[in-house]
Motif scaffolding. Sequence first.
Motif, PDB file in Angstrom:
ATOM      1  N   LEU A 128      42.928  35.991  88.104  1.00 32.99           N
ATOM      2  CA  LEU A 128      41.696  35.800  88.873  1.00 32.99           C
ATOM      3  C   LEU A 128      40.788  34.793  88.189  1.00 32.99           C
ATOM      4  N   SER A 129      40.696  34.899  86.878  1.00 30.43           N
ATOM      5  CA  SER A 129      39.857  33.978  86.098  1.00 30.43           C
ATOM      6  C   SER A 129      40.766  33.265  85.111  1.00 30.43           C
ATOM      7  N   PHE A 130      41.374  32.184  85.575  1.00 26.57           N
ATOM      8  CA  PHE A 130      42.383  31.510  84.761  1.00 26.57           C
ATOM      9  C   PHE A 130      41.738  30.684  83.646  1.00 26.57           C
ATOM     10  N   VAL A 131      40.870  29.743  84.018  1.00 27.26           N
ATOM     11  CA  VAL A 131      40.211  28.912  83.028  1.00 27.26           C
ATOM     12  C   VAL A 131      38.937  28.332  83.655  1.00 27.26           C
ATOM     13  N   LYS A 132      37.953  28.085  82.830  1.00 25.51           N
ATOM     14  CA  LYS A 132      36.716  27.489  83.336  1.00 25.51           C
ATOM     15  C   LYS A 132      36.953  26.034  83.720  1.00 25.51           C
ATOM     16  N   ARG A 133      36.366  25.630  84.854  1.00 25.78           N
ATOM     17  CA  ARG A 133      36.501  24.240  85.303  1.00 25.78           C
ATOM     18  C   ARG A 133      35.916  23.271  84.275  1.00 25.78           C
ATOM     19  N   SER A 134      34.850  23.682  83.643  1.00 22.28           N
ATOM     20  CA  SER A 134      34.157  22.783  82.711  1.00 22.28           C
ATOM     21  C   SER A 134      35.000  22.447  81.483  1.00 22.28           C
ATOM     22  N   THR A 135      36.050  23.251  81.210  1.00 21.37           N
ATOM     23  CA  THR A 135      36.846  23.009  80.007  1.00 21.37           C
ATOM     24  C   THR A 135      37.922  21.954  80.209  1.00 21.37           C
ATOM     25  N   PHE A 136      38.216  21.618  81.456  1.00 22.28           N
ATOM     26  CA  PHE A 136      39.296  20.643  81.651  1.00 22.28           C
ATOM     27  C   PHE A 136      38.940  19.503  82.607  1.00 22.28           C
ATOM     28  N   GLU A 137      37.972  19.703  83.510  1.00 25.53           N
ATOM     29  CA  GLU A 137      37.718  18.671  84.516  1.00 25.53           C
ATOM     30  C   GLU A 137      37.209  17.375  83.890  1.00 25.53           C
ATOM     31  N   SER A 138      36.491  17.475  82.784  1.00 28.10           N
ATOM     32  CA  SER A 138      35.923  16.268  82.171  1.00 28.10           C
ATOM     33  C   SER A 138      36.969  15.429  81.450  1.00 28.10           C
ATOM     34  N   VAL A 139      38.139  15.983  81.187  1.00 24.50           N
ATOM     35  CA  VAL A 139      39.158  15.238  80.444  1.00 24.50           C
ATOM     36  C   VAL A 139      40.347  14.847  81.320  1.00 24.50           C
ATOM     37  N   LEU A 140      40.262  15.093  82.623  1.00 24.67           N
ATOM     38  CA  LEU A 140      41.345  14.684  83.518  1.00 24.67           C
ATOM     39  C   LEU A 140      41.431  13.168  83.573  1.00 24.67           C
ATOM     40  N   LYS A 141      42.649  12.663  83.624  1.00 23.19           N
ATOM     41  CA  LYS A 141      42.869  11.222  83.739  1.00 23.19           C
ATOM     42  C   LYS A 141      43.230  10.862  85.167  1.00 23.19           C
ATOM     43  N   ASP A 142      42.617   9.797  85.663  1.00 24.30           N
ATOM     44  CA  ASP A 142      42.911   9.287  87.007  1.00 24.30           C
ATOM     45  C   ASP A 142      42.727  10.357  88.068  1.00 24.30           C
ATOM     46  N   ASP A 143      41.787  11.295  87.777  1.00 24.16           N
ATOM     47  CA  ASP A 143      41.453  12.323  88.763  1.00 24.16           C
ATOM     48  C   ASP A 143      42.703  13.077  89.229  1.00 24.16           C
ATOM     49  N   CYS A 144      43.598  13.394  88.282  1.00 22.72           N
ATOM     50  CA  CYS A 144      44.877  14.045  88.623  1.00 22.72           C
ATOM     51  C   CYS A 144      45.054  15.297  87.770  1.00 22.72           C
ATOM     52  N   LEU A 145      45.385  16.395  88.423  1.00 24.71           N
ATOM     53  CA  LEU A 145      45.669  17.649  87.735  1.00 24.71           C
ATOM     54  C   LEU A 145      47.106  18.072  88.036  1.00 24.71           C
ATOM     55  N   LEU A 146      47.838  18.430  86.991  1.00 22.81           N
ATOM     56  CA  LEU A 146      49.200  18.926  87.149  1.00 22.81           C
ATOM     57  C   LEU A 146      49.240  20.401  86.753  1.00 22.81           C
ATOM     58  N   ILE A 147      49.830  21.204  87.605  1.00 19.81           N
ATOM     59  CA  ILE A 147      49.990  22.638  87.326  1.00 19.81           C
ATOM     60  C   ILE A 147      51.486  22.938  87.255  1.00 19.81           C
ATOM     61  N   ARG A 148      51.920  23.355  86.091  1.00 18.62           N
ATOM     62  CA  ARG A 148      53.330  23.738  85.939  1.00 18.62           C
ATOM     63  C   ARG A 148      53.434  25.258  85.937  1.00 18.62           C
ATOM     64  N   CYS A 149      54.285  25.754  86.799  1.00 17.10           N
ATOM     65  CA  CYS A 149      54.556  27.191  86.837  1.00 17.10           C
ATOM     66  C   CYS A 149      56.020  27.408  86.464  1.00 17.10           C
ATOM     67  N   THR A 150      56.269  28.220  85.458  1.00 12.85           N
ATOM     68  CA  THR A 150      57.633  28.569  85.042  1.00 12.85           C
ATOM     69  C   THR A 150      57.883  30.034  85.389  1.00 12.85           C
ATOM     70  N   VAL A 151      58.971  30.284  86.085  1.00  7.69           N
ATOM     71  CA  VAL A 151      59.308  31.642  86.524  1.00  7.69           C
ATOM     72  C   VAL A 151      60.638  32.046  85.904  1.00  7.69           C
ATOM     73  N   THR A 152      60.646  33.172  85.233  1.00  8.81           N
ATOM     74  CA  THR A 152      61.888  33.753  84.713  1.00  8.81           C
ATOM     75  C   THR A 152      62.205  34.980  85.548  1.00  8.81           C
ATOM     76  N   VAL A 153      63.322  34.918  86.275  1.00 12.64           N
ATOM     77  CA  VAL A 153      63.737  36.028  87.143  1.00 12.64           C
ATOM     78  C   VAL A 153      64.826  36.827  86.436  1.00 12.64           C
ATOM     79  N   PHE A 154      64.691  38.138  86.455  1.00 15.09           N
ATOM     80  CA  PHE A 154      65.680  39.034  85.848  1.00 15.09           C
ATOM     81  C   PHE A 154      66.531  39.628  86.963  1.00 15.09           C
ATOM     82  N   LYS A 155      67.795  39.198  86.995  1.00 22.35           N
ATOM     83  CA  LYS A 155      68.685  39.625  88.074  1.00 22.35           C
ATOM     84  C   LYS A 155      69.609  40.739  87.582  1.00 22.35           C
TER      85      LYS A 155
END
Length: 340
Positions: A128-155
Motif C-alpha cells: 500500500l505504501s511502497f515508497v515516497k514519491r519525493s525520494t525518487f521523482e527528482s532523480v528520474l532521467k528523461d522523465d522515465c520510470l521502470l518498474i521491475r517485478c520478479t515472480v517466483t512461482v512454487f509449483k
Amino acid sequence: MLLSTDDSLDTPETVSTLRVEKVKGSHLFKIMGYSLQRNIERGKFLESATFSVAGYDWSITYYPNGNLKALDDYTSLFIYLKTEAQLVKAQPSFTFLDQDGNPLSEKRTTDVFNFSSVEKRTSDYGFLSFVKRSTFESVLKDDCLLIRCTVTVFKDFPVEVEPAFPLRVPPPDVHQLSLLLEAGYGADVIFEVNGVTFNAHKCILALKSQVFRAQFFGPLKEKSDTIIKIEDMDAQVFKSLLHFIYSQTIPEFEEINGSEKKHNMAQHLLVAADRYDLERLKIICQNILYNSIDRSNVVGLLSLAEMHNCIHLKTACLKFLACPEILGDLVATKELKMLS
C-alpha cells in the motif's frame, strides 16, 4: 545389505514423492512521460501488459498517488493474478529503476503468498505504501520510470508412487526337485558349458522355461540326442540357473565371498534369466543389484537394465543419476556417453 530372497508374501514398504519446483520470471513495466501520469487522482492506477510466469498470467498495477489506504506522499504497487486459478503459491518482489537501470527503491518478501482468483482468497499482492514519491521523482532521467517485478512461482507436481525395493518375489511353486537334479535320476539331456557337463530333465526345464520348451518340444526342437553345447555362458552361472529352475532358490549367492563378486554374479545370472525367460529369477537379481548401485557401476547397470527390459532397476538407476553431484562427476568422464 543383501535383500532377502525368501518366500515371504509381505508387501514391501512403498514410497511416494511430492515434488516442488520454483519457476522464476520477471517483467519490466516502462512508464514514459512519468510526470504526465503522476497527477492522476488517488486510488487510480496504471496497469502493465499481461505477462506469463509458470503458465499463469500476471500484471502490475501502479498507483502514482497511492491506493486509497496508502499513506500520504506514498505510491502503491501490486501484482495481480489474471488467470483463473484455485491456488497459486508465489513470492513477488518489486524494484524501481531509472532509465539507466539503476535501482531507486526495492521491496521483496520472504513469505510465499497464496494467490487465488476464485473463492474468497485475494488475487493480488503488494505494498500500500511502497515508497515516497519525493525520494525518487527528482532523480528520474528523461522523465522515465521502470518498474521491475520478479515472480517466483512454487509449483507442486502430482504425488508419484515409486517402485519399492525389494520387489515382491513370487513364491516358489516346486519342491524337492533339487534332489532330483543332484542325483541325476532319469536325466535325458546333457549340457556342456565351457567344458563342464550338466545332466538335466527336459520336461522340468520345459515346464519352467518357454525357451527350453521350444528347444525340446517346439517345431524347431533339437533333432539329435547329442550333448547341447552352450558357448557364451560361464559354467557357474549355468549351474545356478539349473539349480533355480529345480528349487526356485539360489543358495550359491550366500556362498560367494565379497560384495563385488556377488554383484558380478547377479549381473550374469540376470542376463541368463532373461535369455531363458525366467521372470522370478530376474526379479531376485534386480533386488540384489539395486543394493549395490554406486557411482562406479550405475552407468553399466542402467545399460544392463535397458538391454534386458528391467523397468524397476532402470528407474532406480535414473533416480540415483538425478543427483546433480553424481551427474556432474559423470559429465567429466567418458562413461556419460553410455547414457546417450
